[in-house]
Design an enzyme around this catalytic site. Structure first.
Site, short mmCIF file in Angstrom:
data_model
loop_
_atom_site.label_atom_id
_atom_site.label_comp_id
_atom_site.label_asym_id
_atom_site.label_seq_id
_atom_site.Cartn_x
_atom_site.Cartn_y
_atom_site.Cartn_z
N ARG A 233 21.33 -7.69 60.50
CA ARG A 233 22.88 -7.49 60.77
C ARG A 233 23.65 -8.18 59.50
O ARG A 233 23.26 -9.53 58.26
CB ARG A 233 23.05 -9.18 61.23
CG ARG A 233 22.47 -8.65 62.90
CD ARG A 233 23.22 -7.32 63.75
NE ARG A 233 22.71 -7.79 65.38
CZ ARG A 233 22.03 -7.14 65.55
NH1 ARG A 233 20.66 -6.05 64.31
NH2 ARG A 233 21.44 -6.79 66.92
N GLU A 262 31.14 -4.10 60.76
CA GLU A 262 30.52 -2.47 61.91
C GLU A 262 31.84 -1.98 62.35
O GLU A 262 30.93 -2.58 63.89
CB GLU A 262 29.73 -2.44 61.15
CG GLU A 262 28.61 -2.89 62.37
CD GLU A 262 26.98 -2.76 62.20
OE1 GLU A 262 26.38 -2.18 63.46
OE2 GLU A 262 26.73 -2.34 61.13
N HIS A 280 23.95 2.18 60.75
CA HIS A 280 23.03 1.49 61.49
C HIS A 280 22.59 1.73 62.41
O HIS A 280 22.46 2.17 63.62
CB HIS A 280 24.14 -0.12 62.35
CG HIS A 280 23.58 -0.60 62.95
ND1 HIS A 280 23.63 -1.87 63.31
CD2 HIS A 280 21.99 -0.70 63.18
CE1 HIS A 280 22.90 -2.24 64.23
NE2 HIS A 280 21.73 -2.06 63.84
#
Length: 314
Positions: A233, A262, A280
């Site tokens: 994360r 993000e 991601h």
């Protein structure tokens, strides 16, 4: 009235998963409501299940607005955006999708190590800009045989460590407690692990307990020859400290699949050639995403037929 269980979908999911949910349940979407809070206040009663993801999560306030909620099924392994204590206090089952994404996340962690050390993305840009016609590309760093430090040795961390054996990488890990039955050495101090490692791979859980775990002190311990890779994360790394460390050459480079805000990525990172930036995508393969969708659906089905989810987060 429909006898199908009422399920609340928190945000977009894979189209095939959405179709399966709509076929078996009375499905309603929260993200399409102009005022989600008002909608929950008016329609929250009677909703017994939730389909969400690691991105959308489920807050304590949302749980409180759903008095009949019995089960939450989340697409993903990240649980930091799901209020687990609030769910547990109500006896709500929480399902998620562990194991099915281990291989692909581990593969991407290795890809980031190789990319940032050998300059694969930077070399691609170099060729596309036509610079090879004028000069040679610089030399990179070897990955095989280098020391790998892993922050968090859960399911994915162990898979990364196993991958690293094929690269003959001495491996140690940091976690709160030693993991029984693994061949890799436990390092109780993160700073000590960072000082030892050539590559520091972060694959620990997100949330308040790990926020900015990798800070300026850890980056300085990693040092100007060390590389950082994050497939966990974005919140685990102090992004401002990372930008400064990269700009000042206090670490050699970074491979990042996740970011603190993000999809917003600091512009300073985009200016650096020793950073690999990904949107991601660690679990983003057809095979893994399908397996995640299947387990998200199966968690709900199992709860309504057997009284428990297949893979419980609680």
């Amino acid at each position: 009235m429909s006898q199908r269980p009422r399920i609340l979908q928190m945000g977009p999911l894979m189209p095939a998963l959405e179709a399966r949910l709509a076929a078996d349940y009375e499905l309603q979407r929260l993200d399409t409501q102009p005022d989600a809070e008002a909608w929950l206040a008016e329609h929250g009663a009677g909703i017994v299940g939730m389909a969400t993801s690691a991105v959308f999560g489920c807050s304590a306030a949302q749980i409180a607005a759903l008095p009949d909620l019995k089960v939450v099924s989340s697409f993903g392994v990240g649980l930091d955006r799901i209020d687990l204590p609030a769910a547990a206090a109500r006896g709500i089952a929480v399902g998620y999708t562990p194991d099915v994404l281990n291989d692909c996340v581990a593969d991407l962690a290795m890809a980031l190590m190789l990319d940032v050390a050998r300059g694969v993305s930077a070399a691609d840009r170099f060729v596309r800009r036509g610079e090879w016609l004028a000069r040679r590309f610089g030399v990179g760093r070897r990955v095989s045989g280098q020391k790998l430090g892993i922050v968090g040795l859960g399911r994915i961390g162990r898979t990364i460590a196993q991958r690293a054996t094929g690269f003959d990488m001495p491996t140690r890990y940091h976690s709160r407690n030693p993991v029984p039955g693994v061949p890799w050495a436990h390092e109780p101090q993160l700073l000590a692990l960072a000082r030892w490692a050539d590559f520091l791979v972060v694959i620990t859980a997100g949330g308040a307990g790990t926020r900015h775990l990798v800070n300026a002190e850890v980056l300085d311990a990693l040092g100007p020859r060390g590389f950082l890779v994050n497939v966990s994360r974005g919140s685990v790394i102090d992004e401002a400290a990372l930008v400064k460390a990269l700009q000042q050459g206090r670490i050699a480079g970074a491979g990042l699949d996740v970011f603190d805000r993000e999809p917003h990525v600091p512009g300073e990172l985009m200016q650096l050639d020793n950073v690999v930036l990904l949107p991601h995508i660690a679990s983003g393969t057809e095979e893994t995403r399908q397996a995640m969708a299947d387990l998200t659906f199966d968690n709900l089905q199992a709860f309504f037929t057997e009284g428990r989810v297949r893979a419980s987060a609680l």
